[in-house]
Design an enzyme around this catalytic site. Structure first.
Site, PDB file in Angstrom:
ATOM      1  N   HIS A 187      49.338  35.393  39.710  1.00  0.00           N
ATOM      2  CA  HIS A 187      48.086  35.557  38.961  1.00  0.00           C
ATOM      3  C   HIS A 187      48.384  36.200  37.607  1.00  0.00           C
ATOM      4  CE1 HIS A 187      46.043  34.340  42.463  1.00  0.00           C
ATOM      5  NE2 HIS A 187      45.422  35.455  42.820  1.00  0.00           N
ATOM      6  N   CYS A 236      43.873  40.409  45.541  1.00  0.00           N
ATOM      7  CA  CYS A 236      45.132  40.166  44.825  1.00  0.00           C
ATOM      8  C   CYS A 236      45.005  40.362  43.316  1.00  0.00           C
ATOM      9  CB  CYS A 236      45.645  38.759  45.133  1.00  0.00           C
ATOM     10  SG  CYS A 236      44.398  37.460  45.071  1.00  0.00           S
TER      11      CYS A 236
END
Length: 374
Positions: free
Chosen positions: A263, A161
Site C-alpha cells: 500500500h 493495513c
C-alpha cells in the site's frame, strides 16, 4: 521481562488457518525461532483433514505448504482444541471472528487478532507493534472486568493495513515535535488487501477504484486510538483517550490500484507547534526512530522501523515491499507542503506488517513484557 531467546518454544495456534491471512500466519510461524504451531482451526468443511489436504487448490503463497505443518489435523474453531496453546493468532473473517475470539478469551487463551471485530472495544488495545505496545498495560484491567475475571485470557487486535503504515511516521514525528494538528492521506492500496479472490479483474485491470468500503472511516478513528493514551475515570474505569488531549483532524481518501502487494500513501501533515520542523529535520527524525519492539530484541522486529529513501522515485511497492520481510515502513519524497507543513510518500507491505507480521510481533512483545502467562 522475558527474553524470548531464552525460551525453548511457545506452543501457538492459528484460527482461520485455511484463508489467505491464516496462510500468511502459517508461512511465518513455520520458521519462527520460538513459536511452535500445534493447533490449526478452520470451518467444519476443513476440520478433520490434514492441513495440506484442507488447502489443496487454495494455497496462495509463493512457497509450498511448510513440511512441518502439512500433517497437522485441522480442527473446528473451538477453544477445547487449543488448550495446549499459550498464544492463538486469529486470521478469521470478520463475519465469524467476533464470537469465536470472545469464546477463546473466556477459555483463558491469549488472542492476537487480525480481524476488525474488537478494534473499537474501549478496553481492547489496537496495537501497531512499531508504535504503541505500551497499550498492553490495559490487559490486566481487560481481564478484571470479565465475568468471571480472567487470569490469562485477553484479546489484542492489530490495525487496518493502511492505518498501520500511516501511524508509524506520525508517531515518530509526534514523539519528537509534539502533537499533529491535521493529517491528510490518500492511499493507493494493493488488491491483496481485499483478500482472495478479491477485486474482479474487469474492475481493476487498466483501472483504479476510488472507493474501498469502510476504509476511510477506519483510518480516521484508528489513528486517534493508536496515537492516543489510556485514561482512567473517577470511577477507575480504564479506556483509550483517542488523542483527546490534542485532537487531531484526519482526512483519508482510499483507492484500490492494480498492484498485488504494498500500500502506498501520499500524506500531508500540519504540526500544532510553530514553527514546524523543516523537511531535513523530519528526514533525520524518521531515520533515527526506534521502537520498543526493537529495544526488546524480539525476533520479528525490523532493523529499521522506518526506511527513509533519498531517490525521488521511491518508495515503490515492487522494489521495496520485501525489504526486511516487509516488517518496516518506507518513507520518501519528504518535502515542504504549501498547504500544510510537510508532505511525504509512504509504503507498507499490507500482507506483512499490515497483517500477520503485526500480530506476531505484538505477541512477541507481550511475552517479553510478561503480559502472556506462560
Amino acid at each position: 521481562m522475558v527474553h524470548l531467546d531464552s525460551l525453548k518454544e511457545v506452543p501457538v495456534g492459528v484460527l482461520g488457518a485455511t484463508g489467505t491471512v491464516g496462510q500468511r500466519f502459517i508461512k511465518l510461524l513455520a520458521v519462527h525461532p520460538v513459536f511452535k504451531l500445534v493447533a490449526l482451526g478452520a470451518s467444519k468443511r476443513s476440520s478433520g483433514q490434514p492441513y495440506s489436504k484442507a488447502v489443496a487448490g487454495r494455497w496462495k503463497q509463493v512457497a509450498p505448504v511448510p513440511a512441518n505443518v502439512r500433517d497437522i489435523i485441522v480442527q473446528e474453531c473451538l477453544a477445547e482444541h487449543f488448550a495446549d496453546c499459550k498464544v492463538v493468532f486469529s486470521g478469521l473473517d470478520s463475519d465469524v471472528a467476533g464470537d469465536i475470539e470472545l469464546a477463546f478469551r473466556k477459555a483463558e487463551l491469549a488472542v492476537f487478532s487480525n480481524a476488525k471485530n474488537h478494534r473499537r472495544d474501549p478496553q481492547t488495545p489496537l496495537i501497531v507493534p512499531l508504535v504503541n505496545p505500551s497499550h498492553l498495560s490495559i490487559i490486566p484491567y481487560q481481564r478484571s472486568i470479565q465475568s468471571p475475571p480472567l487470569q490469562k485470557g485477553f484479546i489484542v487486535t492489530n490495525a487496518n493495513c493502511s492505518t498501520t503504515g500511516l501511524v508509524v511516521p506520525l508517531a515518530a514525528l509526534e514523539q519528537k515535535y509534539g502533537p499533529l494538528e491535521a493529517v491528510m492521506a490518500t492511499t493507493m492500496q494493493a488488491i491483496s488487501g481485499a483478500g482472495y479472490p478479491g477485486v474482479p479483474s474487469m474492475d481493476i485491470m487498466d483501472n483504479m477504484v476510488p472507493y474501498i468500503s469502510g476504509e476511510e472511516e477506519k483510518m480516521e478513528w484508528e489513528t486517534a486510538k493508536i496515537l492516543g493514551g489510556i485514561a482512567t475515570s473517577e470511577s477507575n474505569v480504564q479506556s483509550f483517550d483517542l488523542h483527546a488531549d490534542a485532537p487531531m483532524r484526519i482526512s483519508a481518501q482510499c483507492t484500490r490500484v492494480p498492484v498485488i502487494e504494498g500500500h502506498t500513501e501520499a500524506v500531508s501533515i500540519r504540526f500544532a507547534r510553530r514553527p514546524p520542523p523543516s523537511p531535513q529535520q523530519v528526514r533525520e527524525t524518521l531515520e533515527a526512530f526506534t521502537c520498543e519492539a526493537q529495544t526488546l530484541h524480539v525476533p520479528s522486529a525490523p532493523m529499521h522501523a522506518i526506511k527513509v529513501h533519498e531517490d525521488e522515485d521511491r518508495p515503490q511497492p515492487r522494489l521495496d515491499r520485501d525489504f526486511e520481510e516487509g516488517a518496516g515502513v518506507h518513507v520518501g519524497r519528504i518535502r515542504q507542503c504549501p498547504v500544510m507543513d510537510i508532505k511525504f510518500v509512504l509504503m507498507v507491505n499490507n500482507v506483512a506488517l499490515g497483517a500477520a507480521t503485526s500480530s506476531i510481533i505484538n505477541a512477541e512483545v507481550a511475552i517479553a513484557k510478561d503480559v502472556v502467562v506462560l
